[in-house]
Design an enzyme around this catalytic site. Structure first.
Site, PDB file in Angstrom:
ATOM      1  N   ASP A  88       0.813  -1.218   0.000  1.00  0.00           N
ATOM      2  CA  ASP A  88       0.000   0.000   0.000  1.00  0.00           C
ATOM      3  C   ASP A  88       0.847   1.269   0.000  1.00  0.00           C
ATOM      4  O   ASP A  88       2.003   1.262   0.395  1.00  0.00           O
ATOM      5  CB  ASP A  88      -0.880   0.036   1.250  1.00  0.00           C
ATOM      6  CG  ASP A  88      -2.010  -0.969   1.196  1.00  0.00           C
ATOM      7  OD1 ASP A  88      -2.023  -1.823   0.289  1.00  0.00           O
ATOM      8  OD2 ASP A  88      -2.891  -0.910   2.077  1.00  0.00           O
ATOM      9  N   HIS A 132       3.679  -2.289   3.085  1.00  0.00           N
ATOM     10  CA  HIS A 132       3.751  -0.938   2.528  1.00  0.00           C
ATOM     11  C   HIS A 132       5.072  -0.767   1.790  1.00  0.00           C
ATOM     12  O   HIS A 132       6.133  -0.850   2.417  1.00  0.00           O
ATOM     13  CB  HIS A 132       3.610   0.098   3.643  1.00  0.00           C
ATOM     14  CG  HIS A 132       2.284   0.023   4.347  1.00  0.00           C
ATOM     15  ND1 HIS A 132       2.031  -0.896   5.336  1.00  0.00           N
ATOM     16  CD2 HIS A 132       1.144   0.717   4.163  1.00  0.00           C
ATOM     17  CE1 HIS A 132       0.779  -0.757   5.742  1.00  0.00           C
ATOM     18  NE2 HIS A 132       0.208   0.217   5.048  1.00  0.00           N
TER      19      HIS A 132
HETATM   20 NI    NI Z   1      -2.488   3.093   3.502  1.00  0.00          NI
END
Ligand code: NI
Length: 512
Positions: free
Chosen positions: A312, A453
């Protein structure tokens, strides 16, 4: 605004808070475009519940500008600020904003959030480039804070004369004290023309309320007021415009330069900066043009041990390296990108697709969607899809809501399958490569969706080991759509993993 409220004791920022501040550093060549620095809010002067639609000037105007993204996924904190290595005061001043906002947010949000109560706060701080020339940098920062009862946005614009150290503010844009006083008079007059403004408030304008002054494309001054300062909260943030003709005689020499830099921005080339205009990681260089989209693979995750790794908040400066690692191991993944990053690094979004990965939508501002109006939710998704489409000629088919925050209403508005996860590596929290590896490897089960991430170097560094160890356990790395089955995914349904055995059914209401 209230960025400078109370003492700036660093005591508040130690310990937990410092630990939860997460950095993903991102040199940004190019970015959102609208060249009007100072049209921060809608025409009636009100912002929309803190979602500010203003775009930044192209960040490439300052070629050595880095963006720093930080997030706390559990406490709904997302911030983006700037640093400019050739002008150290930019990073210092920007960091102080983040620290002050964090301090205030932590004061207001200590009890509930860790207890996991439903009413969680939110802090969303973003910086925008509003004026650039060889000697001027103007950066406007908007902070939306929701502390459990009501939300509001506050603004500050920081000015820098790149020839001298230190931070300049609104007052430095003006000449003598009389000039400043006259400017305040003009602001008060203009403000009273707005029916939302409470007249009594502008008879005693506080200097601190005038801390976000910018210049629009016509050279008028725009003054952005924090929510609740001169109008009721329902009116949102008020923007007051003072015409160019009134302003020019009052400006200091720096103010005149700042006005020009806001009206007609020009690149600032740092001393000694002779390289290419793109300071990005060489690993981000896209594959040559003409790379073919690979054929869809035929993997049946009902028969094969599958896992979907998801990344992400990117693409960030390390995403190119991550793509290299995935390619070496022939592993597919899914990237839930935020709009501004997709717009800034379209070549990486394109590379994702040509190398067999999937690109999903992670919204534009990374705001918690349940706090937004339906129109705002759609705008968050649509703007990001526009940025994705610009890169790969097609919008994302999947949505991952920021923080996994969702409700039935936002699910419907998504108009796409809503993808959550069942394995949370907490990579944003620990930023420790070993911990990411352990979490991903130990928690993954057949059919898992793993949350990571790609803006964190520690995560990117963990990926080779994750791939090796999961592969040794017999896993195949697939995209989310491959995992769940293209024909089984339904718009507006939530998915946290592939259920075993088939058929795929959503687990609506699941949040993390
Ligand atoms: Ni996020």
């Amino acid at each position: 605004m209230r960025f400078v409220n109370g003492q700036k004791s660093s005591k508040f920022i130690t310990g937990l808070i410092a630990l939860t501040l997460l950095t993903g550093c991102a040199p940004l060549p190019g970015s959102p475009t609208t060249p009007t620095a100072a049209s921060p809010t809608s025409a009636d002067g009100s912002s929309q519940s803190g979602v500010n639609q203003a775009d930044s000037l192209p960040l490439i105007l300052v070629p050595d500008l880095n963006t720093i993204d930080q997030s706390d996924e559990h406490r709904h904190i997302f911030s983006r600020h700037f640093e400019v290595p050739s002008v150290p005061s930019v990073g210092e001043a920007q960091r102080s904003i983040v620290e002050e906002r964090m301090e205030a947010f932590n004061r207001n949000n200590i009890p509930d959030v860790y207890a996991g109560s439903a009413a969680t706060g939110e802090l969303n701080l973003r910086s925008y480039l509003t004026a650039v020339s060889q000697h001027v940098i103007g950066i406007r920062s908007a902070a939306y804070e929701f502390a459990g009862a009501s939300g509001g946005t506050s603004f500050v614009t920081q000015w820098f004369d790149t020839r001298t150290p230190g931070l300049l503010d609104s007052r430095d844009l003006f000449g003598s004290d009389e000039d400043w006083a006259e400017f305040r008079e003009f602001v008060a007059q203009a403000a009273t023309n707005n029916p939302e403004v409470i007249p009594e408030t502008v008879t005693e304008l506080e200097d601190s309320w005038l801390d976000s002054v910018n210049f629009d494309a016509q050279g008028n001054a725009t003054i952005e007021f924090d929510d609740y300062t001169i109008a009721p909260g329902s009116a949102g943030s008020i923007v007051v415009t003072v015409p160019s003709t009134n302003i020019i005689p009052l400006l200091s020499p720096f103010g005149l330069m700042a006005r020009t830099a806001g009206m007609n921005p020009a690149p600032r080339i740092p001393p000694g900066f002779l390289g290419s205009a793109s300071p990005g990681d060489p690993a981000q260089t896209p594959e040559g043009p003409g790379a073919e989209t690979p054929q869809p693979r035929n993997i049946d995750c009902r028969k094969t041990k599958c896992v979907a790794l998801t990344f992400d908040d990117g693409p960030g400066p390390k995403t190119g390296k991550l793509l290299d690692e995935l390619k070496k191991k022939d592993a597919a993944a899914t990237f839930f990108v935020v709009g501004p990053n997709a717009k800034t690094r379209p070549e990486l979004v394109e590379r994702m697709i040509t190398e067999g990965h999937e690109v999903g939508n992670h919204t534009w501002s990374h705001r918690s969607l349940p706090a937004l109006s339906p129109a705002q939710v759609r705008s968050e998704i649509d703007r990001t899809n526009d940025a994705i489409s610009a890169a790969i000629d097609q919008p994302a088919t999947l949505l991952r809501p920021p923080y996994g925050a969702r409700n039935p209403k936002t699910d419907r508005l998504a108009q796409a399958p809503v993808i959550l996860w069942d394995v949370d590596t907490l990579d944003w929290k620990y930023r420790n490569t070993e911990r990411v590896v352990d979490a991903a490897v130990s928690q993954t089960k057949p059919g898992s969706i793993v949350l990571m991430h790609d803006i964190h170097s520690s995560t990117v560094a963990a990926v080779p080991e994750i791939l090796s160890r999961l592969k040794a356990k017999g896993y195949t790395f697939v995209t989310v759509t491959e995992l769940l089955g293209k024909n089984k995914l339904k718009s507006g349904e939530t998915y946290s993993r592939a259920p075993l055995p088939a058929p795929v059914r959503s687990k609506a209401g699941e949040k993390k």
